[in-house]
Design a protein around this motif. Structure first.
Motif, mmCIF file in Angstrom:
data_model
loop_
_atom_site.group_PDB
_atom_site.id
_atom_site.type_symbol
_atom_site.label_atom_id
_atom_site.label_comp_id
_atom_site.label_asym_id
_atom_site.label_seq_id
_atom_site.Cartn_x
_atom_site.Cartn_y
_atom_site.Cartn_z
ATOM 1 N N MET A 279 0.843 -1.192 0.000
ATOM 2 C CA MET A 279 0.000 0.000 0.000
ATOM 3 C C MET A 279 0.881 1.245 0.000
ATOM 4 S SD MET A 279 -2.850 1.229 2.852
ATOM 5 C CE MET A 279 -3.922 -0.184 2.598
ATOM 6 N N GLU A 280 0.486 2.246 -0.759
ATOM 7 C CA GLU A 280 1.225 3.507 -0.768
ATOM 8 C C GLU A 280 1.136 4.184 0.600
ATOM 9 O OE1 GLU A 280 3.057 5.037 -3.056
ATOM 10 O OE2 GLU A 280 2.859 3.336 -4.432
ATOM 11 N N LYS A 281 2.190 4.896 0.919
ATOM 12 C CA LYS A 281 2.255 5.543 2.228
ATOM 13 C C LYS A 281 1.086 6.497 2.439
ATOM 14 C CE LYS A 281 5.242 8.410 5.139
ATOM 15 N NZ LYS A 281 6.561 9.114 5.243
ATOM 16 N N THR A 282 0.774 7.292 1.405
ATOM 17 C CA THR A 282 -0.313 8.260 1.536
ATOM 18 C C THR A 282 -1.641 7.563 1.784
ATOM 19 O OG1 THR A 282 0.851 9.777 0.058
ATOM 20 C CG2 THR A 282 -1.505 10.182 0.428
ATOM 21 N N PHE B 236 -2.097 4.603 3.156
ATOM 22 C CA PHE B 236 -2.072 4.023 4.495
ATOM 23 C C PHE B 236 -2.358 5.099 5.537
ATOM 24 C CE2 PHE B 236 -0.196 2.710 8.472
ATOM 25 C CZ PHE B 236 -0.518 1.375 8.563
ATOM 26 N N GLU B 237 -1.738 6.262 5.355
ATOM 27 C CA GLU B 237 -1.950 7.340 6.315
ATOM 28 C C GLU B 237 -3.409 7.775 6.337
ATOM 29 O OE1 GLU B 237 0.863 10.252 5.036
ATOM 30 O OE2 GLU B 237 2.496 9.444 6.276
ATOM 31 N N THR B 238 -4.023 7.826 5.164
ATOM 32 C CA THR B 238 -5.433 8.210 5.092
ATOM 33 C C THR B 238 -6.318 7.165 5.759
ATOM 34 O OG1 THR B 238 -5.040 9.411 3.030
ATOM 35 C CG2 THR B 238 -7.331 8.792 3.541
ATOM 36 N N ALA B 239 -6.000 5.896 5.554
ATOM 37 C CA ALA B 239 -6.833 4.809 6.065
ATOM 38 C C ALA B 239 -6.614 4.540 7.545
ATOM 39 C CB ALA B 239 -6.565 3.540 5.255
ATOM 40 N N HIS B 240 -5.393 4.700 8.019
ATOM 41 C CA HIS B 240 -5.077 4.231 9.374
ATOM 42 C C HIS B 240 -4.471 5.279 10.308
ATOM 43 C CE1 HIS B 240 -5.902 0.095 8.211
ATOM 44 N NE2 HIS B 240 -5.142 0.262 7.152
ATOM 45 N N MET B 241 -4.071 6.432 9.802
ATOM 46 C CA MET B 241 -3.357 7.383 10.654
ATOM 47 C C MET B 241 -4.028 8.750 10.739
ATOM 48 S SD MET B 241 0.554 6.388 9.475
ATOM 49 C CE MET B 241 1.344 7.624 10.482
ATOM 50 N N MET C 215 -3.492 -8.168 21.582
ATOM 51 C CA MET C 215 -2.755 -7.464 20.540
ATOM 52 C C MET C 215 -2.932 -8.147 19.186
ATOM 53 S SD MET C 215 1.200 -6.179 20.770
ATOM 54 C CE MET C 215 0.920 -5.644 22.451
ATOM 55 N N ARG C 216 -2.861 -9.466 19.189
ATOM 56 C CA ARG C 216 -3.042 -10.204 17.937
ATOM 57 C C ARG C 216 -4.449 -9.992 17.383
ATOM 58 N NH1 ARG C 216 -5.154 -14.302 15.459
ATOM 59 N NH2 ARG C 216 -3.930 -15.573 13.997
ATOM 60 N N ALA C 217 -5.453 -10.026 18.269
ATOM 61 C CA ALA C 217 -6.842 -9.844 17.830
ATOM 62 C C ALA C 217 -7.042 -8.450 17.245
ATOM 63 C CB ALA C 217 -7.785 -10.075 19.006
ATOM 64 N N ARG C 218 -6.449 -7.446 17.869
ATOM 65 C CA ARG C 218 -6.600 -6.077 17.369
ATOM 66 C C ARG C 218 -5.875 -5.893 16.045
ATOM 67 N NH1 ARG C 218 -6.051 -1.721 22.220
ATOM 68 N NH2 ARG C 218 -6.210 -0.356 20.380
ATOM 69 N N PHE C 219 -4.732 -6.545 15.892
ATOM 70 C CA PHE C 219 -4.029 -6.467 14.609
ATOM 71 C C PHE C 219 -4.850 -7.143 13.516
ATOM 72 C CE2 PHE C 219 -1.164 -8.056 11.345
ATOM 73 C CZ PHE C 219 -0.406 -6.936 11.050
ATOM 74 N N ALA C 220 -5.409 -8.316 13.823
ATOM 75 C CA ALA C 220 -6.222 -9.042 12.837
ATOM 76 C C ALA C 220 -7.449 -8.226 12.443
ATOM 77 C CB ALA C 220 -6.643 -10.397 13.410
ATOM 78 N N ALA C 221 -8.065 -7.537 13.405
ATOM 79 C CA ALA C 221 -9.244 -6.733 13.097
ATOM 80 C C ALA C 221 -8.905 -5.570 12.178
ATOM 81 C CB ALA C 221 -9.863 -6.212 14.398
ATOM 82 N N ARG C 222 -7.712 -5.044 12.301
ATOM 83 C CA ARG C 222 -7.304 -3.900 11.476
ATOM 84 C C ARG C 222 -6.736 -4.315 10.132
ATOM 85 N NH1 ARG C 222 -5.432 0.599 14.468
ATOM 86 N NH2 ARG C 222 -4.600 1.447 12.504
ATOM 87 N N PHE C 223 -5.932 -5.382 10.105
ATOM 88 C CA PHE C 223 -5.167 -5.700 8.904
ATOM 89 C C PHE C 223 -5.419 -7.102 8.350
ATOM 90 C CE2 PHE C 223 -2.746 -2.500 11.309
ATOM 91 C CZ PHE C 223 -2.745 -1.477 10.370
ATOM 92 N N GLY C 224 -6.370 -7.813 8.950
ATOM 93 C CA GLY C 224 -6.767 -9.099 8.396
ATOM 94 C C GLY C 224 -6.159 -10.289 9.113
ATOM 95 N N GLU C 225 -6.929 -11.375 9.142
ATOM 96 C CA GLU C 225 -6.502 -12.585 9.831
ATOM 97 C C GLU C 225 -5.306 -13.234 9.147
ATOM 98 O OE1 GLU C 225 -6.034 -15.299 12.562
ATOM 99 O OE2 GLU C 225 -7.606 -13.781 12.745
ATOM 100 N N ALA C 226 -5.274 -13.178 7.827
ATOM 101 C CA ALA C 226 -4.168 -13.808 7.091
ATOM 102 C C ALA C 226 -2.835 -13.165 7.456
ATOM 103 C CB ALA C 226 -4.413 -13.706 5.585
ATOM 104 N N GLU C 227 -2.841 -11.826 7.551
ATOM 105 C CA GLU C 227 -1.606 -11.122 7.920
ATOM 106 C C GLU C 227 -1.236 -11.424 9.375
ATOM 107 O OE1 GLU C 227 1.007 -8.011 6.035
ATOM 108 O OE2 GLU C 227 -0.214 -9.721 5.464
ATOM 109 N N ALA C 228 -2.252 -11.479 10.246
ATOM 110 C CA ALA C 228 -1.995 -11.750 11.666
ATOM 111 C C ALA C 228 -1.423 -13.142 11.864
ATOM 112 C CB ALA C 228 -3.286 -11.590 12.472
ATOM 113 N N ALA C 229 -1.849 -14.109 11.038
ATOM 114 C CA ALA C 229 -1.363 -15.484 11.158
ATOM 115 C C ALA C 229 0.126 -15.584 10.862
ATOM 116 C CB ALA C 229 -2.151 -16.394 10.231
ATOM 117 N N ARG C 230 0.645 -14.637 10.105
ATOM 118 C CA ARG C 230 2.074 -14.653 9.762
ATOM 119 C C ARG C 230 2.921 -13.878 10.779
ATOM 120 N NH1 ARG C 230 2.467 -12.175 3.969
ATOM 121 N NH2 ARG C 230 4.663 -12.793 4.255
ATOM 122 N N MET C 231 2.254 -13.180 11.683
ATOM 123 C CA MET C 231 2.949 -12.345 12.666
ATOM 124 C C MET C 231 3.046 -13.087 13.996
ATOM 125 S SD MET C 231 3.910 -8.901 12.702
ATOM 126 C CE MET C 231 2.681 -8.059 11.713
#
Length: 699
Positions: A1-4, A6-11, A74-90
Motif C-alpha cells: 500500500m502507498e504511504k499516503t 495508508f496514512e489516510t486509512a489508518h493514521m 494485541m493479535r486480535a486487534r491487529f487481525a481486526a485492522r489488517f486481516g486474519e491472514a496477515e496476523a497469522a504470519r505475525m
C-alpha cells in the motif's frame, strides 16, 4: 500500500507524536507513552505500517509483551485492522514464550533433554514448604510461602550473584540457604520453573552461537510492549536478540513501573541510549482518558519523582469536576462513605487500594447487608498471616486457658519474661491436670514476685477477653496484653490489626470474629461479580492498564501507601521502594476518567494525599500531626539520621553515594547544585535537597 493511502486509512486520527512513533521503523527506538496515550493503537498501527508500507515480511517481526492475555489482545486487534491472514504470519509472544522456543531449539540442535517445566504452584508449593520446614524448623503459612516464591522470582530475574544474594535485604529467615536448596532440589528432579526458563534461555543465547544466529536470522525487527514491567534478565534476552539488526522498538513508561517486587527493571529505560548507541527517544504525552483536573494533580505529583525522564501529560478530554476530597477522622471511617457509595452506585466506580486486605471490611459490610459488589481476585494470604494467626491463638488461649499447644505458640508474645523450660512446665501441668497454663506458672515457687505479678496481670486480661466486643478485644490485646510491644520490638507492621479491628466492629465476641474470618475466606474465594455491577474493588496492581469513570483511592496513608514516608527511608532499598510507591499512587490516579476521590484522614499520616491536596485550589494543607492516642508506625519513631556534610558531597572529585543512583563521583558544584557522574550518566542535583532528605552522602 502507498504511504499516503495508508496514512489516510489508518493514521488520520493520530496526533503528531503518534504519527512519528508509527513511522519509526529502523534502528533502536524507545517510545515513552504516558497513561491513556493510545500506545497499543500506535503499536498495532506501526506493525501494519511496517508490513504494508515498508514491505517487511510479517514473519521477520517478533512482538513481545508481558502477559499471555496481552499477546492475545494485541493479535486480535491487529487481525481486526489488517486481516486474519496477515496476523497469522505475525508472532505475538510473551518473553517467557520466546525463552521456551530458545530452549526447544537448543535441545533439537544439540540433542539435549531440557528440564521439565513446573506448570503450576501446586507443584512448587509442596517443595518450598518442605524446604522451609527443614531449614527453619517451623511450618510456613501461605503468606510466607507466597513471599518466598516472590523472592525467588526476584533473585532470578535480577540475575543476582551469590554475593548479592547474601546481602539481599529481606524479612525471610535464611533466604540464601532456602534459595540454594530450592535450586539444588530442582536440579536433582530435572525440573525448572518459569524464572529458570528465562535464565536458561539467556545462557543458551550467550553460550550457543548457533541458536542465537538462528533467531537473529529469522527475526529482524523486535517490538516490546510494557517494557517498564520487564525484568533485568528479560531485557538482556531482548538485547542479545536485537544486537545484530539493531531494529528494536520498545514501548513503556518508567513512571508506571510498579512491579519491583517481581524484579521489573525500569533502569533499562533510563539506560536505553547507553545500551543501544544511536537510539532515538520519542514521547507520547497526550492523554485520551482523564479530565483535566485529574491530570493536573497527577502531573504535579509525578514531577517530584526523582528517577524519571521529563515528560508531561497533556489533557485532551477537557475540564471536569475537581478532585473530590472526603474528610474523615480515622481509617475505619472510610467505610461509611464506601458503603453509601456501594448502595447508590450509578456510574462505574473502582475502589483502588494497595493491599488485598483493604477490601475485606467493605466486602464484609456488603455481604452482611446484601449490597452487590465486584472484586478482582482477593488473595487469601491475610487469613494465614502470622499476625492474624497470633491474634487467633491469643483468642483461643483466652477461651481455653489449659490449651497447652496454643500456649507454647504464644507465651513469649506478652512481654513477660518466661523461659522455654518454664513454658514447657506449664504446658505439662495443663496436659496432666487440666490447669490453666498461666495459673501453673503463677503457682510455681521459683517465679520471682515481680514476674508473678506480671503473669497474673496477663492471666486476668486473658480471662476478660472472651466477654469483650471483638474490636475492643483486638485493641486490648495490643495495648494492654503486651502484643503491640512484641510487634514493635520485632519490627512487624500493625496494619493487619487495624483490619481485624474493623472486622471486629461487626462482631459481639472474639469467638464470633474468628468464625467470621473463616466465612470471609470462603466468600472471597467463591465470589462472582454480579452482571452489570458498577461498584468494583481492586488492587492498584490489578487495575493497571484499565480505566474507570470514577476512582476512589482507599487506605492512602503512611505505613500502607507509602510503606514508609521518605524521611523514614534509611537504606537504598527503602528509598527505591518509596520511589516505586510514588509511581503506584500515580498509576492509581490515572485510572480515573471523570472523577477522582481522595480521603483526607485527620488522624492518620498521609503524605501522598496531603501532597496532592496541597496543590488543589481552596484546599488548606494541614500538618500531619498525630492526635493523642494514635500509634505511629515504628519507623516514624526512629532517631533522625545525622546531618549530611554539605562540604563532603560538593567537593569536586569526592566519592559519593545516592540512595537511588548508587555510587558516583562529584564533577562540579556551583550555585547550590552539584553534578555527579553515576554509572547511568551524569545527574545535576539540588545539594541542599538531597542532603536534607539523606539521599546523597559521602562514602
Amino acid at each position: 500500500m502507498e504511504k499516503t493511502a495508508f496514512e489516510t486509512a489508518h493514521m488520520a486520527a493520530l496526533n503528531p507524536q503518534q504519527r512519528a512513533a508509527v513511522a519509526a521503523v529502523d534502528g533502536p527506538v524507545l517510545l515513552l507513552a504516558v497513561p491513556g496515550s493510545g500506545k497499543t493503537t500506535v503499536l498495532i498501527t506501526r506493525l501494519g505500517y511496517m508490513t504494508e508500507v515498508c514491505g517487511i515480511a510479517p514473519e521477520s517481526i517478533l512482538t513481545m509483551t508481558y502477559t499471555v492475555a496481552a499477546t492475545q489482545e494485541m493479535r486480535a486487534r491487529f487481525a481486526a485492522r489488517f486481516g486474519e491472514a496477515e496476523a497469522a504470519r505475525m508472532e505475538f509472544r510473551t518473553i517467557n514464550g520466546v525463552a521456551a522456543r530458545i530452549i526447544a531449539l537448543y535441545s533439537r540442535m544439540y540433542g539435549r533433554t531440557p528440564p521439565d517445566l513446573l506448570q503450576s504452584e501446586s507443584e512448587t508449593t509442596p517443595l518450598l514448604l518442605q524446604l522451609w520446614q527443614s531449614i527453619n524448623h517451623e511450618y510456613a503459612a501461605e503468606s510466607t510461602l507466597k513471599e518466598l516464591r516472590t523472592a525467588i522470582t526476584y533473585i532470578k530475574n535480577m540475575c543476582l550473584t551469590d554475593a548479592e544474594l547474601d546481602e539481599l535485604e529481606t524479612d525471610l529467615e535464611n533466604l540464601p540457604e532456602l534459595y540454594r536448596a530450592y535450586q539444588q532440589a530442582l536440579k536433582a528432579r530435572h525440573k525448572m520453573d518459569y524464572d529458570d526458563q528465562l535464565c536458561f534461555a539467556l545462557q543458551i543465547l550467550n553460550g550457543a552461537p548457533a541458536v542465537a544466529a538462528a533467531f537473529r536470522k529469522r527475526y529482524r525487527y523486535f517490538c516490546v510492549d510494557e517494557s517498564q514491567d520487564t525484568s533485568r534478565v528479560q531485557h538482556e534476552i531482548i538485547r542479545v536478540l536485537a544486537q545484530q539488526s539493531g531494529n528494536l522498538f520498545m514501548v513503556g513508561d518508567e513512571d508506571q513501573s510498579i512491579y519491583g517486587f517481581r524484579a521489573a527493571y525500569p533502569q533499562a529505560l533510563m539506560d536505553f541510549e547507553k545500551t543501544y548507541p544511536g537510539a532515538r527517544v520519542l514521547l507520547m504525552e497526550e492523554n485520551y482518558r482523564s479530565r483535566e483536573p485529574i491530570l493536573a494533580a497527577a502531573n504535579r505529583f509525578v514531577a517530584r519523582n526523582r528517577y524519571r525522564r521529563p515528560k508531561t501529560i497533556a489533557p485532551t478530554q477537557g475540564a471536569g469536576e475537581p478532585i473530590r476530597v472526603v474528610e474523615v477522622r480515622r481509617r475505619a471511617d472510610q467505610l461509611d462513605f464506601l458503603f453509601a457509595e456501594a448502595q447508590h452506585c450509578e456510574v462505574e466506580t473502582a475502589v483502588l487500594f494497595r493491599n488485598h486486605e483493604s477490601a475485606l471490611p467493605i466486602i464484609d459490610l456488603c455481604e452482611r447487608r446484601g449490597v452487590p459488589y465486584g472484586c478482582k481476585a482477593v488473595e487469601q494470604t491475610f487469613f494465614t498471616n502470622k499476625i492474624v494467626r497470633d491474634v487467633a491463638d491469643i483468642f483461643a488461649l483466652a477461651a481455653r486457658p489449659d490449651d497447652a499447644d496454643t500456649f507454647l505458640r504464644c507465651y513469649f508474645k506478652f512481654g513477660v519474661p518466661v523461659t522455654r523450660a518454664q513454658a514447657l512446665y506449664a504446658a505439662g501441668q495443663a496436659r496432666q491436670y487440666g490447669q490453666g497454663c498461666w495459673t501453673a506458672l503463677i503457682n510455681e515457687d521459683s517465679i520471682r514476685p515481680r514476674t508473678r505479678a506480671a503473669m497474673a496481670e496477663v492471666a486476668a486480661g486473658l480471662a476478660r477477653l472472651p466477654r469483650m466486643a471483638a474490636d475492643d478485644a483486638v485493641r486490648f490485646l495490643t495495648d494492654q496484653l503486651g502484643y503491640g510491644k512484641y510487634l514493635d520490638k520485632n519490627g512487624m507492621d500493625r496494619a493487619k490489626l487495624a483490619v481485624l479491628e474493623m472486622l471486629g466492629a461487626q462482631e459481639p465476641t472474639p469467638r464470633r470474629l474468628l468464625r467470621r474470618l473463616a466465612e470471609l475466606r470462603t466468600i472471597v474465594q467463591e465470589h462472582v461479580t454480579p452482571p452489570g455491577c458498577k461498584f468494583l474493588l481492586s488492587t492498584i496492581h490489578s487495575a493497571k492498564g484499565l480505566e474507570y469513570d470514577r476512582v476512589i483511592l482507599l487506605d492512602v496513608m503512611d505505613g500502607i501507601l507509602p510503606a514508609k514516608p521518605e524521611l523514614c527511608c534509611r537504606t537504598p532499598a527503602e528509598t527505591r521502594q518509596y520511589e516505586e510507591d510514588r509511581r503506584l499512587f500515580y498509576v492509581a490516579m490515572t485510572r480515573a476518567r471523570q472523577e477522582l476521590v481522595l480521603f483526607d484522614c485527620t488522624a492518620e499520616r498521609s503524605s501522598f494525599a496531603q501532597e496532592v491536596l496541597s496543590g488543589l485550589l481552596g484546599h488548606r494543607s494541614r500538618p500531619d500531626a498525630v492526635p493523642a492516642g494514635h500509634r505511629p508506625a515504628p519507623a516514624a519513631a526512629r532517631k533522625p539520621l545525622p546531618p549530611v556534610d554539605m562540604a563532603a558531597i560538593t567537593a569536586v572529585g569526592a566519592r559519593v553515594r545516592h540512595a537511588v543512583f548508587g555510587p558516583g563521583t562529584v564533577e562540579s558544584a556551583e550555585g547550590g547544585r552539584v553534578t555527579v557522574r553515576f554509572a547511568a550518566g551524569a545527574r545535576t542535583l539540588d545539594a541542599r535537597v538531597v542532603a536534607d532528605r539523606h539521599l546523597l552522602w559521602a562514602e
